[in-house]
Design a protein around this motif. Structure first.
Motif, PDB file in Angstrom:
ATOM      1  N   CYS A   1       1.518   9.338  56.005  1.00 10.20           N
ATOM      2  CA  CYS A   1       1.919   8.610  54.759  1.00 10.20           C
ATOM      3  C   CYS A   1      -0.031   7.504  54.218  1.00 10.20           C
ATOM      4  O   CYS A   1       0.271   7.240  53.418  1.00 10.20           O
ATOM      5  N   ALA A   2       0.912   6.393  55.470  1.00 10.39           N
ATOM      6  CA  ALA A   2      -0.314   5.304  55.086  1.00 10.39           C
ATOM      7  C   ALA A   2      -1.748   5.979  54.847  1.00 10.39           C
ATOM      8  O   ALA A   2      -2.195   5.182  54.172  1.00 10.39           O
ATOM      9  N   VAL A   3      -2.231   6.362  55.621  1.00  5.03           N
ATOM     10  CA  VAL A   3      -3.514   7.222  55.897  1.00  5.03           C
ATOM     11  C   VAL A   3      -3.761   7.669  54.573  1.00  5.03           C
ATOM     12  O   VAL A   3      -5.240   7.631  53.405  1.00  5.03           O
TER      13      VAL A   3
ATOM     14  N   VAL B   1      -4.690   7.047  47.662  1.00  7.58           N
ATOM     15  CA  VAL B   1      -4.308   6.499  46.837  1.00  7.58           C
ATOM     16  C   VAL B   1      -4.296   5.217  45.988  1.00  7.58           C
ATOM     17  O   VAL B   1      -4.314   5.438  45.034  1.00  7.58           O
ATOM     18  N   VAL B   2      -3.739   4.196  46.822  1.00  4.92           N
ATOM     19  CA  VAL B   2      -3.884   2.735  46.492  1.00  4.92           C
ATOM     20  C   VAL B   2      -5.315   2.788  46.114  1.00  4.92           C
ATOM     21  O   VAL B   2      -5.714   2.020  45.226  1.00  4.92           O
ATOM     22  N   LEU B   3      -6.443   2.597  47.191  1.00  3.43           N
ATOM     23  CA  LEU B   3      -7.830   2.164  46.839  1.00  3.43           C
ATOM     24  C   LEU B   3      -8.669   3.164  45.510  1.00  3.43           C
ATOM     25  O   LEU B   3      -9.109   2.290  44.448  1.00  3.43           O
ATOM     26  N   ARG B   4      -7.783   4.399  45.370  1.00  2.00           N
ATOM     27  CA  ARG B   4      -8.438   4.976  43.342  1.00  2.00           C
ATOM     28  C   ARG B   4      -7.201   4.374  42.089  1.00  2.00           C
ATOM     29  O   ARG B   4      -7.357   4.440  41.207  1.00  2.00           O
ATOM     30  N   GLY B   5      -6.181   3.549  42.633  1.00  2.00           N
ATOM     31  CA  GLY B   5      -5.089   2.854  41.544  1.00  2.00           C
ATOM     32  C   GLY B   5      -4.281   4.062  40.874  1.00  2.00           C
ATOM     33  O   GLY B   5      -4.303   4.124  40.169  1.00  2.00           O
ATOM     34  N   MET B   6      -4.131   4.453  42.010  1.00  2.00           N
ATOM     35  CA  MET B   6      -3.839   6.584  40.885  1.00  2.00           C
ATOM     36  C   MET B   6      -1.985   6.760  41.837  1.00  2.00           C
ATOM     37  O   MET B   6      -1.750   7.560  42.553  1.00  2.00           O
TER      38      MET B   6
ATOM     39  N   VAL C   1      -8.118  18.431  46.204  1.00  2.00           N
ATOM     40  CA  VAL C   1      -7.671  18.039  47.804  1.00  2.00           C
ATOM     41  C   VAL C   1      -6.767  16.995  48.231  1.00  2.00           C
ATOM     42  O   VAL C   1      -5.854  17.305  48.593  1.00  2.00           O
ATOM     43  N   LEU C   2      -7.283  16.332  47.277  1.00  2.00           N
ATOM     44  CA  LEU C   2      -6.627  14.928  47.464  1.00  2.00           C
ATOM     45  C   LEU C   2      -5.299  14.920  47.141  1.00  2.00           C
ATOM     46  O   LEU C   2      -3.953  14.281  47.493  1.00  2.00           O
TER      47      LEU C   2
ATOM     48  N   LEU D   1       4.227   6.167  50.818  1.00  2.00           N
ATOM     49  CA  LEU D   1       3.693   6.731  50.807  1.00  2.00           C
ATOM     50  C   LEU D   1       2.907   5.235  50.096  1.00  2.00           C
ATOM     51  O   LEU D   1       0.824   5.343  50.407  1.00  2.00           O
ATOM     52  N   ILE D   2       3.043   4.092  49.273  1.00  2.00           N
ATOM     53  CA  ILE D   2       2.594   3.392  48.847  1.00  2.00           C
ATOM     54  C   ILE D   2       2.845   2.254  49.698  1.00  2.00           C
ATOM     55  O   ILE D   2       1.708   1.358  49.380  1.00  2.00           O
ATOM     56  N   THR D   3       3.663   0.991  49.729  1.00  2.00           N
ATOM     57  CA  THR D   3       4.006   0.097  49.894  1.00  2.00           C
ATOM     58  C   THR D   3       3.210  -0.326  51.393  1.00  2.00           C
ATOM     59  O   THR D   3       2.542  -1.793  51.655  1.00  2.00           O
TER      60      THR D   3
END
Length: 274
Positions: A15-17, A22-27, A167-168, A192-194
């Motif tokens: 989930c971290a990888v 997900v965080v980089l894309r702001g989604m 894919v993402l 996934l996010i934190t």
């Protein structure tokens, strides 16, 4: 407990990888949407007496692919499309469940997690799927970063933006599904996010960010499990609380972007964001 630790660590790393992109894309909203989109699959599996995890995975992937297709129409923003299908999937799951007069512990464990009820087969499944997800992430790292930062430039340079989006989305779905038994459907978004959001406060390099996020996820998962064992508390909730405490610490004390650092340097939040 050994199986619980194994799955918690594996799920935290995967989930971290994946969550770093997900965080980089702001989604982050897509993570929440997919986590709830698995619900109708769970409901169908429950009604038919089939495997709940497989039902949830199928429903999540179908929803993710649908979002990927519909969001290619740039007239609609991605978060609007996600919101539509997120609400639809969860509503469908509620309708399906309402047709049943009784509920079982399997459904409750899927929603809230039951990490102590894992089998050896569950551990193997999480390990295999997790390894595949990390391999694909590393293989497509540059392409995913390019699409995350500037979709138009990525499309102009010839990258298959639609397929990279797909894919993402599928990777996010699978990462969520293999983590459900650790923290449950309701809390899986935090896994996934934190950690990725915490790591984002500490570095500007993606590779370092993924390593830090994985470390934060693993330490929080192990700590949460130990505390839940000794005090007989919900393991999923404690894992999320540990993750959030780390995030709060990073938000306050990160060397360059934390609140204390901004006050020392006198940089306004807008400058830090830029």
């Amino acid at each position: 407990m050994q199986r619980a630790f194994a799955v918690a660590v594996l799920a935290a790393v995967v989930c971290a990888v994946v969550g770093s992109f997900v965080v980089l894309r702001g989604m982050a909203f897509i993570g929440d949407a997919v986590a709830h989109a698995v619900f109708p699959g769970v409901a169908i599996g429950y009604v038919l007496g089939a495997n709940l995890a497989i039902g949830g995975a199928v429903a999540g992937v179908v929803t993710a692919l649908t979002i990927s297709v519909v969001s290619q129409n740039r007239r609609l923003k991605e978060d609007a499309v996600i919101g539509v299908f997120f609400a639809f999937a969860f509503g469908l799951g509620i309708v399906l469940i309402s047709t049943q007069s009784t509920y079982t512990g399997d459904l409750a464990s899927f929603l809230f997690g039951q990490i102590l009820g894992l089998s050896d087969g569950d551990v193997i499944t999480v390990a295999v799927v997790g390894a595949l997800l990390i391999a694909v992430t590393l293989l497509l790292r540059k392409e995913l970063v390019t699409v995350s930062l500037d979709r138009e430039t990525a499309a102009a340079s010839g990258l298959p933006v639609f397929w990279l989006d797909t894919v993402l989305y599928v990777m996010v779905t699978l990462a969520i599904v293999i983590s459900l038994q650790a923290v449950g459907n309701i809390l899986v978004l935090a896994l996934l996010i934190t950690p990725a959001a915490s790591a984002r406060m500490l570095t500007e390099r993606l590779g370092v960010m993924m390593l830090l996020a994985a470390g934060i996820g693993v330490v929080s998962a192990v700590t949460g499990l130990y505390v839940s064992y000794y005090y007989n508390l919900a393991s999923g909730g404690l894992i999320v609380l540990c993750l959030t405490l780390v995030f709060a610490g990073c938000w306050l004390a990160a060397p360059r972007y934390g609140l204390f650092a901004r006050r020392r340097t006198g940089r306004p939040p807008a400058a830090v964001a830029a």
